[in-house]
Every structure is written in structure tokens, then in C-alpha cells.
Design an enzyme around this catalytic site. Structure first.
Site, PDB file in Angstrom:
ATOM      1  CG  ASP A 136      21.409 -36.713 -34.216  1.00  0.00           C
ATOM      2  OD1 ASP A 136      22.424 -38.023 -35.270  1.00  0.00           O
ATOM      3  OD2 ASP A 136      21.728 -36.397 -34.186  1.00  0.00           O
ATOM      4  CE  LYS A 140      24.232 -35.253 -34.947  1.00  0.00           C
ATOM      5  NZ  LYS A 140      24.223 -34.941 -33.935  1.00  0.00           N
ATOM      6  CB  CYS A 152      20.192 -33.068 -35.681  1.00  0.00           C
ATOM      7  SG  CYS A 152      21.119 -32.885 -33.949  1.00  0.00           S
TER       8      CYS A 152
END
Ligand code: VGL
Ligand code: ZN
Length: 209
Positions: free
Chosen positions: A16, A114, A159
Site C-alpha cells: 500500500d 484489495k 496492512c
């Protein structure tokens, strides 16, 4: 270390590193863009690199704006458990959702998206927040013969930690390069995440190895 000298069974998973998680972004992680040069250097050592990309539809259920009267960073019961509400971020196709331009995403053999199901958040690269809906990454890595996943990116306590712990759950070795990560740190979430990763058998490491 020689360029690309990592073993065939090892993969660098860059979590990310997107504009919205960097300073000026919608869910900026303090000092988030400091990871970019560190990850760029780490990428030169890995033959295999994959990226994750948080990828929400507009009005995603994890956005506080989807719940009248609620504010970002409050927690709320969801069908699958407690969910933190976030500012709108990483909306599909927006500049905020784009991977940080300082990383050479062309090096990625896979970019796994995601958080695209409207009602389920997904911190982990392996399973959504219901802890049972797979993203497919585990199967991909197994089929490719990957045994060790080396993780870096944003955010350490969400994450990155969820992904590292799920990598262990899936039977992979997991190493987190802490200098290549930055945390959001809500109410002690960083300390809790470090303890949970340690408990799960994740190796917490300095990238200068
Ligand atoms: C993340 C909160 C919401 C992360 C993603 O990348 O850590 N955190 N969505
Ligand atoms: Zn998100």
C-alpha cells in the site's frame, strides 16, 4: 549484496505505498513517504517483487462518510467484528489510489488489489477483514514456490501487520523490514501490532542486512 541476488523462494511484498497514505493524502501516515527510498533500495536486492494496492469503491463501508453521524477513526461493529472507520481513501482509479511514483511499479510481477468489496475492508494482502475471504495471494505464492515473504510499506500497524501475520498463518516465513514501514498508531496500535507479529513468529528486521 549483489543486485537481484535474493533466492528464488523469496519475494518482497510492498504494501500500500499509495499517494493517499503519504503526506498530503487522504489518510496520510506520518512520514509515510520516507519509506520510498528505503523500499526502492530494497527492491534492487530482490528478484521477485509484488505490490498491494488498497482499492475501494466510492462509498466503501469502511469510510466514516458512509455512516451518517460517525467520524473517522471511530470504531463500529460490523457483521464480521469491530471495524475502524476511515476517511475516504484509495478510491478506485483516483490519483490518491495510485502507487507512489517514486517506486518502479514496473518491477512488480503482481499487483494485488484489495478492499474492493463494498461491505468488507481488507487490511491483509491474504484475507479480507472477515478473516476468511481470500485475496488469492496465498495460492499465487504457493504455486510460484515462494517460501519467504519479506514485507514493507504502509501502515506498519494495519496492512503490514495483518499481512505478515496472515503470511505466517498460510505457512510462509515472514520478515518485516521495519525501517521500510511507517505506522498510523491509533491508541497504541503500533505496540500491539509489533507484539502480535512477534507472537505469530514474524521476524522484525532492519533492512540493512
Ligand atoms: C490501511 C487503513 C485503511 C493500510 C488501509 O494500508 O494500512 N489502513 N486502509
Ligand atoms: Zn483502506
Amino acid at each position: 549484496m549483489d543486485p537481484l541476488a535474493s533466492p528464488e523462494h523469496e519475494l518482497l511484498l510492498v504494501i500500500d505505498v499509495q499517494n493517499d497514505f503519504c503526506p498530503g493524502g487522504a489518510l496520510a501516515v506520518p512520514d509515510g513517504d520516507a519509506v520510498v527510498p528505503v523500499i526502492a533500495a530494497a527492491m534492487t536486492r530482490f528478484a521477485q517483487v509484488a505490490f498491494t494496492q488498497d482499492w475501494h469503491p466510492p462509498g466503501h463501508r469502511s469510510f466514516a462518510s458512509a455512516h451518517p453521524g460517525r467520524s473517522p477513526y471511530e470504531r463500529m461493529p460490523f457483521p464480521y467484528g469491530e471495524q475502524t472507520l476511515w476517511p475516504d481513501h484509495c478510491v478506485q482509479g483516483t490519483e490518491g489510489a495510485a502507487l507512489h511514483p517514486g517506486l518502479d511499479s514496473a518491477r512488480a510481477e503482481l499487483v494485488i488489489r484489495k478492499g474492493f468489496r463494498p461491505a468488507i475492508d481488507s487490511y491483509s494482502a491474504f484475507f479480507e477483514n472477515d478473516r476468511s475471504t481470500p485475496t488469492g495471494l496465498g495460492g499465487y505464492l504457493r504455486e510460484r514456490g515462494i517460501r519467504r515473504v519479506v514485507l514493507c510499506g504502509l501502515a506498519t500497524d494495519f496492512c503490514v501487520a495483518y499481512s505478515a501475520i496472515d503470511a505466517r498463518r498460510q505457512g510462509f516465513e515472514a520478515v518485516v523490514l521495519l525501517e521500510a514501514c511507517r505506522a498510523i498508531d491509533l491508541d497504541g496500535s503500533l505496540a500491539a501490532a509489533l507484539a502480535a507479529m512477534h507472537e505469530a513468529g514474524v521476524v522484525l528486521r532492519d533492512p540493512a542486512r
